[in-house]
Design an enzyme around this catalytic site. Structure first.
Site, PDB file in Angstrom:
ATOM      1  N   HIS A 257       0.854  -1.194   0.000  1.00 61.15           N
ATOM      2  CA  HIS A 257       0.000   0.000   0.000  1.00 61.15           C
ATOM      3  C   HIS A 257       0.883   1.234   0.000  1.00 61.15           C
ATOM      4  CE1 HIS A 257      -3.240   2.761   0.988  1.00 61.15           C
ATOM      5  NE2 HIS A 257      -4.052   1.791   0.608  1.00 61.15           N
ATOM      6  N   ASP A 308      -7.946  -5.432  -0.660  1.00 59.85           N
ATOM      7  CA  ASP A 308      -8.349  -6.296  -1.774  1.00 59.85           C
ATOM      8  C   ASP A 308      -8.051  -7.779  -1.542  1.00 59.85           C
ATOM      9  OD1 ASP A 308      -9.457  -4.451  -3.596  1.00 59.85           O
ATOM     10  OD2 ASP A 308      -7.452  -3.700  -4.045  1.00 59.85           O
TER      11      ASP A 308
HETATM   12  C1  LIG Z   1      -7.778  -0.505  -2.984  1.00 59.85           C
HETATM   13  C2  LIG Z   1      -6.391  -0.409  -3.334  1.00 59.85           C
HETATM   14  O1  LIG Z   1      -6.087   0.251  -4.278  1.00 59.85           O
HETATM   15  S1  LIG Z   1      -5.257  -1.190  -2.389  1.00 59.85           S
HETATM   16  C3  LIG Z   1      -3.926  -1.590  -3.499  1.00 59.85           C
HETATM   17  C4  LIG Z   1      -4.356  -2.651  -4.458  1.00 59.85           C
HETATM   18  N1  LIG Z   1      -3.270  -3.034  -5.361  1.00 59.85           N
HETATM   19  C5  LIG Z   1      -2.591  -4.190  -5.220  1.00 59.85           C
HETATM   20  O2  LIG Z   1      -2.837  -4.996  -4.349  1.00 59.85           O
HETATM   21  C6  LIG Z   1      -1.534  -4.442  -6.254  1.00 59.85           C
HETATM   22  C7  LIG Z   1      -0.239  -4.934  -5.633  1.00 59.85           C
HETATM   23  N2  LIG Z   1       0.403  -3.876  -4.877  1.00 59.85           N
HETATM   24  C8  LIG Z   1       1.125  -2.908  -5.511  1.00 59.85           C
HETATM   25  O3  LIG Z   1       1.304  -2.918  -6.721  1.00 59.85           O
HETATM   26  C9  LIG Z   1       1.703  -1.790  -4.668  1.00 59.85           C
HETATM   27  O4  LIG Z   1       1.952  -2.222  -3.366  1.00 59.85           O
HETATM   28  C10 LIG Z   1       0.800  -0.542  -4.648  1.00 59.85           C
HETATM   29  C11 LIG Z   1       0.462  -0.106  -6.075  1.00 59.85           C
HETATM   30  C12 LIG Z   1      -0.484  -0.835  -3.914  1.00 59.85           C
HETATM   31  C13 LIG Z   1       1.516   0.592  -3.914  1.00 59.85           C
HETATM   32  O5  LIG Z   1       2.554   0.929  -4.704  1.00 59.85           O
HETATM   33  P1  LIG Z   1       3.741   1.924  -4.377  1.00 59.85           P
HETATM   34  O6  LIG Z   1       3.566   2.658  -3.132  1.00 59.85           O
HETATM   35  O7  LIG Z   1       3.934   2.720  -5.606  1.00 59.85           O
HETATM   36  O8  LIG Z   1       4.931   0.920  -4.175  1.00 59.85           O
HETATM   37  P2  LIG Z   1       5.808   0.294  -5.336  1.00 59.85           P
HETATM   38  O9  LIG Z   1       4.980  -0.356  -6.391  1.00 59.85           O
HETATM   39  O10 LIG Z   1       6.754   1.367  -5.801  1.00 59.85           O
HETATM   40  O11 LIG Z   1       6.558  -0.808  -4.513  1.00 59.85           O
HETATM   41  C14 LIG Z   1       7.657  -0.564  -3.644  1.00 59.85           C
HETATM   42  C15 LIG Z   1       8.481  -1.836  -3.553  1.00 59.85           C
HETATM   43  O12 LIG Z   1       7.694  -2.868  -2.956  1.00 59.85           O
HETATM   44  C16 LIG Z   1       7.478  -3.934  -3.878  1.00 59.85           C
HETATM   45  N3  LIG Z   1       6.087  -4.317  -3.809  1.00 59.85           N
HETATM   46  C17 LIG Z   1       5.041  -3.496  -3.610  1.00 59.85           C
HETATM   47  N4  LIG Z   1       3.899  -4.194  -3.647  1.00 59.85           N
HETATM   48  C18 LIG Z   1       4.252  -5.467  -3.866  1.00 59.85           C
HETATM   49  C19 LIG Z   1       3.503  -6.654  -4.004  1.00 59.85           C
HETATM   50  N5  LIG Z   1       2.168  -6.621  -3.929  1.00 59.85           N
HETATM   51  N6  LIG Z   1       4.161  -7.787  -4.233  1.00 59.85           N
HETATM   52  C20 LIG Z   1       5.514  -7.820  -4.299  1.00 59.85           C
HETATM   53  N7  LIG Z   1       6.264  -6.717  -4.194  1.00 59.85           N
HETATM   54  C21 LIG Z   1       5.637  -5.552  -3.970  1.00 59.85           C
HETATM   55  C22 LIG Z   1       7.792  -3.363  -5.242  1.00 59.85           C
HETATM   56  O13 LIG Z   1       8.182  -4.341  -6.174  1.00 59.85           O
HETATM   57  C23 LIG Z   1       8.880  -2.389  -4.925  1.00 59.85           C
HETATM   58  O14 LIG Z   1      10.081  -3.104  -4.751  1.00 59.85           O
HETATM   59  P3  LIG Z   1      11.485  -2.489  -5.238  1.00 59.85           P
HETATM   60  O15 LIG Z   1      11.650  -1.235  -4.433  1.00 59.85           O
HETATM   61  O16 LIG Z   1      12.459  -3.563  -4.912  1.00 59.85           O
HETATM   62  O17 LIG Z   1      11.328  -2.202  -6.696  1.00 59.85           O
HETATM   63  O1  LIG Z   2      -5.724   4.529  -0.768  1.00 59.74           O
HETATM   64  C1  LIG Z   2      -5.258   3.907  -1.722  1.00 59.74           C
HETATM   65  O2  LIG Z   2      -4.227   4.234  -2.325  1.00 59.74           O
HETATM   66  C2  LIG Z   2      -5.918   2.681  -2.210  1.00 59.74           C
HETATM   67  C3  LIG Z   2      -6.920   2.112  -1.262  1.00 59.74           C
HETATM   68  O3  LIG Z   2      -6.591   1.419  -0.326  1.00 59.74           O
HETATM   69  C4  LIG Z   2      -8.331   2.459  -1.453  1.00 59.74           C
HETATM   70  O4  LIG Z   2      -8.646   3.233  -2.370  1.00 59.74           O
HETATM   71  O5  LIG Z   2      -9.173   1.948  -0.709  1.00 59.74           O
END
Ligand SMILES: CC(=O)SCCNC(=O)CCNC(=O)[C@H](O)C(C)(C)COP(=O)(O)OP(=O)(O)OC[C@H]1O[C@@H](n2cnc3c(N)ncnc32)[C@H](O)[C@@H]1OP(=O)(O)O
Ligand SMILES: O=C([O-])CC(=O)C(=O)O
Length: 371
Positions: A257, A308
């Protein structure tokens, strides 16, 4: 000028609607744990739109207004029938249908606060019907008309399946709606605010937000979690499947997150529901698989589950098609989007950040014949 990738840590708006401080989520100052355990989705809608809890008569009025406005234009159902139903994703259908709701709303471009509030009610009421009608039409079934005497969560499940849901299903679904209703300046809410800050209309704001929610890094992750669980198939396969993904540096959907560090406070509620419902439906392995995945990701990546992750097994246990998980997120989040849209209108300024230019320096135009 230097850019902050993904606007991380940038405070882009003031808001009285929800807050995430030290991993604690509140709606208007009420802890999400308190609301998840005690409030109905309709109460939360009122809370987000009025920034206070409703009194009994106010809640009754809102419920009545929602029930009175649930029907949708037949033209939307006819449109669904014309879609390439074997391939169209329900989020694409929803995005288009919400835009179409605006086309049929004579007040769509009336910008006074009362008209915008009336649109908020119509949109929140109709979006449940839109999602359930599409879900039925694509199976060759006719939409089911809402029952005015049912609450919002019960009506959604009734319109989806054509039979009244059990009390435990309503309770779980209502709680899921409460948990997904708002979340500060997430990507889709920000999108909605950017859109209406041009003084565009409510339907445009929500249509834009649906587009942003659809992506797998945001709301689309819940469907991807279920896809992963289905691919894994059994508890025995979890370890090798997840380890391979981690070794390949692939992201595991439902984890991580941008804001939470210790954990998403909504996830434990969904986890409890997942355990209860998977047991009830005789599919406890789905929960056990989820827990095993969870423990591996926490141990190896130190990434907690987000909203999620456990919602996937909750919705699956409610017998909901997997590609409807994100549209259901949108049904709930409409309450938050609308709250933010109304808040944006009330104190508006165009949202227009800058970009750090990293392209070539000044160049001289070269005629096409000389390139
Ligand atoms: C309702 C919502 O929107 S909740 C979020 C729903 N989305 C997901 O579950 C998708 C999976 N999760 C992700 O892609 C990310 O954690 C996000 C998009 C939610 C947050 O992203 P950001 O804050 O931009 O973090 P970012 O993607 O830059 O990740 C940072 C580091 O953690 C790692 N990381 C983050 N999430 C994950 C994951 N789910 N699985 C494995 N590695 C992860 C990244 O690969 C990155 O590693 P690195 O620094 O070695 O390259
Ligand atoms: O806040 C965020 O980036 C994503 C999330 O968890 C939501 O929208 O519920």
């Amino acid at each position: 000028m230097s850019a902050t990738k993904g606007l991380e840590g940038i405070v882009a708006a003031e808001s009285k609607i929800s807050s995430i401080i030290d991993d604690t989520l509140t709606y208007v100052g009420y802890n999400i744990d308190d609301l998840a355990d005690n409030a109905s989705f309709e109460e939360v809608i009122y809370l987000l739109w009025h920034t206070r809890l409703p009194k009994a008569d106010e809640l009754a009025e809102l419920k009545q207004q929602l029930a009175d406005n649930m029907s949708i234009p037949q033209a939307i159902v006819d449109q669904f029938k014309a879609y390439p139903l074997s391939t169209v994703h329900p989020m694409a259908a929803l995005r288009t249908a919400v835009s179409l709701l605006g086309v049929f709303d004579e007040e769509a471009d009336v910008m006074d606060p009362e008209a915008n509030y009336r649109k908020a009610i119509r949109l929140q009421a109709k979006i449940a019907t839109v999602v359930t009608a599409f879900a039925r039409v694509r199976k060759g079934l006719e939409p089911v008309a809402p029952k005015p005497e049912l609450g919002y969560a019960a009506n959604f499940l009734y319109m989806l399946k054509g039979e009244e849901p059990a009390a435990i299903e309503v309770e779980a679904f209502d709680k899921a709606l409460v948990l997904h209703a708002d979340h500060e300046l997430n990507a889709s809410t920000f999108t909605a605010r950017v859109c209406v800050a041009t003084l565009s209309d409510v339907y445009s704001g929500v249509t834009a937000a649906i587009g942003a929610l659809k992506g797998p890094l945001h709301g689309g992750a819940n469907e991807q979690v279920m896809k992963m669980l289905s691919e894994i198939g059994s508890l025995d396969n979890v370890e090798s499947y997840i380890q391979t993904k981690l070794d390949n540096k692939e992201k595991i959907m439902g984890f991580g997150h941008r804001v939470y560090r210790k954990g998403d406070p909504r996830a434990p509620h969904l986890r409890v529901m997942s355990q209860k419902l998977t047991e009830l439906t005789g599919k406890p392995e789905l929960y056990e698989m989820s827990v095993k995945i969870h423990d591996m990701i926490v141990e190896q990546k130190k990434l907690p589950a987000n909203v999620d992750f456990f919602s996937a097994s909750v919705y699956d246990s409610l017998g909901i098609d997997h590609d409807l998980f994100t549209p259901i997120f949108a049904v709930s989040r409409t309450s938050g989007w609308v709250a933010h849209i109304l808040e944006q209108y009330a104190n508006n300024r165009l949202i227009r950040p800058r970009a750090e230019y990293v392209g070539p320096g000044m160049q001289k135009y070269v005629p096409i014949s000389e390139r």
